[in-house]
Design an enzyme around this catalytic site. Sequence first.
Site, PDB file in Angstrom:
ATOM      1  N   TYR A   8      -2.134  -8.497  29.508  1.00  0.00           N
ATOM      2  CA  TYR A   8      -2.180  -9.840  28.917  1.00  0.00           C
ATOM      3  C   TYR A   8      -0.781 -10.429  28.790  1.00  0.00           C
ATOM      4  CZ  TYR A   8      -7.036  -9.313  27.280  1.00  0.00           C
ATOM      5  OH  TYR A   8      -8.391  -9.168  27.197  1.00  0.00           O
ATOM      6  N   MET A  10      -7.423  -4.560  23.200  1.00  0.00           N
ATOM      7  CA  MET A  10      -8.315  -4.064  22.149  1.00  0.00           C
ATOM      8  C   MET A  10      -8.753  -2.622  22.420  1.00  0.00           C
ATOM      9  SD  MET A  10     -11.942  -5.598  20.764  1.00  0.00           S
ATOM     10  CE  MET A  10     -11.279  -7.187  20.283  1.00  0.00           C
ATOM     11  N   ARG A  19       3.904  -3.098 -10.433  1.00  0.00           N
ATOM     12  CA  ARG A  19       2.671  -3.131  -9.657  1.00  0.00           C
ATOM     13  C   ARG A  19       1.516  -2.736 -10.562  1.00  0.00           C
ATOM     14  NH1 ARG A  19       2.376   0.961  -4.524  1.00  0.00           N
ATOM     15  NH2 ARG A  19       2.049   2.408  -6.230  1.00  0.00           N
ATOM     16  N   LYS A  75      -6.013   9.644  -1.148  1.00  0.00           N
ATOM     17  CA  LYS A  75      -6.521   8.265  -1.093  1.00  0.00           C
ATOM     18  C   LYS A  75      -6.659   7.819   0.370  1.00  0.00           C
ATOM     19  CE  LYS A  75      -1.786   6.558  -1.590  1.00  0.00           C
ATOM     20  NZ  LYS A  75      -0.756   6.129  -2.565  1.00  0.00           N
TER      21      LYS A  75
HETATM   22  C1  LIG Z   1       0.247   7.109  -2.669  1.00  0.00           C
HETATM   23  C2  LIG Z   1       0.802   7.588  -3.943  1.00  0.00           C
HETATM   24  C3  LIG Z   1       1.406   8.856  -4.042  1.00  0.00           C
HETATM   25  C4  LIG Z   1       1.697   9.718  -2.830  1.00  0.00           C
HETATM   26  O1  LIG Z   1       2.861   9.200  -2.186  1.00  0.00           O
HETATM   27  P1  LIG Z   1       3.488   9.859  -0.875  1.00  0.00           P
HETATM   28  O2  LIG Z   1       4.701   9.037  -0.627  1.00  0.00           O
HETATM   29  O3  LIG Z   1       2.470   9.722   0.198  1.00  0.00           O
HETATM   30  O4  LIG Z   1       3.783  11.276  -1.172  1.00  0.00           O
HETATM   31  C5  LIG Z   1       1.770   9.303  -5.304  1.00  0.00           C
HETATM   32  N1  LIG Z   1       1.599   8.530  -6.402  1.00  0.00           N
HETATM   33  C6  LIG Z   1       1.075   7.293  -6.335  1.00  0.00           C
HETATM   34  C7  LIG Z   1       0.915   6.493  -7.571  1.00  0.00           C
HETATM   35  C8  LIG Z   1       0.659   6.777  -5.109  1.00  0.00           C
HETATM   36  O5  LIG Z   1       0.141   5.542  -5.048  1.00  0.00           O
END
Ligand SMILES: *Cc1c(COP(=O)(O)O)cnc(C)c1O
Length: 369
Positions: free
Chosen positions: A260, A308, A138, A40
Amino acid sequence: MVVAAGATAVLTVDLDALAANYRTLRAHLATEAECAAVVKADGYGLGAAETAARLSREGCKTFFVASLDEGIDLRAALPAPEIYVFLGPESDTVAEFEANRLTPVLNRPDQIALWRRRGRESGKPVPAAIQLDTGMSRLGLAEPETVAIAAETDWRDGLDLRLVMSHLACADDPDDAMNGTQQQDFDRLRALLGPAAASLANSAGVLLGSDYHYDMVRPGIALYGGNPLIHGTNIFGQVVQIQSKIVQVRQIDSPRTVGYGATHRARGPSRIATVPVGYADGYLRSLGNRGMVSIGGVAVPVVGRVSMDLITVDVTALPEPETRPGIIVDLLGNGIDLDDLAAAAGTIAYELLTRWGPRMKRDYRGIAS
Ligand SMILES: *Cc1c(COP(=O)(O)O)cnc(C)c1O
């Protein structure tokens, strides 16, 4: 490595190191458990197509992405593997899930109804995963929803239920009692749904041991070199290296401020090198006066605020010939550890990795696919 002339920094992904991390994860599993990969957020910022292609070569057959669009992009790159999408279909996206052969994770009762209607209408059961909420509050079915669905005798009609999954909240701490509680709740709730392959573990969950592996594990961060555990040494190898170069050096002879807000003051004679990477590149602003970079293997501190497009580092400790414009600066790798840098920024490796911006040129090293 040479920083390309027009780019301010190069982010190099070591695909061989990624593959080695995949093999390390697999070595923790009993042979029956499948090691999938979570790609992802564009492969945690490193390129979903590139990382997934290399992992496919290592034998990975199942990938997880967050959104439909991510699934469509990955499908365009890889025709063969199963691709699960954590955010399942809505009424206006069902057709796209089907057209791209994406397997949705169904998180709500109405989503299950929506998706399986498709399977009943066509007479061909549609592939799906179901997520159970065991503590994240969630995504996924709550316990009463799971009970209600299981009470409908025909609830699996039209569904090819390939996976029942849940997600651990505290796996980064093996001593946390919540791990065991979630594992037991997962067993209790998934039993209501009848036989189906199961998946509970993320990267940290893999390290919790075989009770957590079930039929499939879903690691992400460990593949990309982050330490899944909050304590202890990292058994996964570094995958990302980021290099830039010095563009200017300021010799300071009498006390003078840097950057800054004048938050850093050079008190004595010193040299400040400017590096063309800033928060627009994902070099988090919270690293001002806290981050470290490495020049020729020597760690030197970021001084002043992160701008930036620029940071300033104190190179007084290094010999002058080693700190001239054009000299390579390591922002990550070569002594700058991903988790340490994230901690200095007040965050975690996941956030640091997914923030590196498009201005950094991506480069891939190692066998590609
Ligand atoms: C992101 C995610 C993972 C992977 O988690 P890691 O901690 O990066 O190994 C697995 N399952 C779900 C549902 C996730 O959202």
